[in-house]
Design a protein around this motif. Sequence first.
Motif: not given
Length: 237
Positions: A34-35, A37-39, A41-43
Amino acid sequence: MANDYNHPNRSRSLQRAKRRKTNIILNSLIVIVILLIVIVACTIFLGGGKNDNKNTAPANTTHTQDKTKNTSKNEKDNQNNGNNDNSTGTVNDNNDQSGNATDDNQSDNSSTNENGDTSLNNSDVVANEGNDGNVKKTYVNPNWKPVGTSQTGGHQYSSDSNSTDWKEKEKALSYATGIPTDQITIWYMSRSGSDSSVIGTITSKKNKKAYRVYLEWVDGQGWKPSKVEELEHNDRQ
């Protein structure tokens, strides 16, 4: 008996411990995924916005440059068209000069007054007081020339307003008075003793001034004004 009882309990405890450990590992992996994926996505979102801005600026610059080039091209085209128009005007003037009289002659022999018509107060025009009660002034210009003709095989006098002869007489009336043909109202046009001599009474649509114009036919050259009388009032109305 006691050993047989403890063996199954120990096995179950071991299995529960393994399940807990497996669950912890799985949960940890899920959290890590999950982390990640979040990273990612933010990038993508943050980095993509910056790239879009970078890409947009050159595009706008290119559009502006293209627009500037098109504007410059249009200005050059307009300038060239203006030069072509001037060239065309020169050719037309030369063609007019090949005739016996031109519109330039009309311009040379008259000047524009405040009412919009071309006056007869030119240095070449000789003006005298009228010789009867209805004639305000009489004008004679020694530099008047025939207006030219397209008639072939001799002069064909005509009173038909659609004929060539009538149109050439209209041109001579305009030439003598300086009033454009589309601003002339013809009240009277008739022979004066012969087919080669005409008297016409006209008014200007702009200032309503009335004139009596005398025309003479010159063989092969067309109608030539001989005298213009400015009238006190239109005696043919």
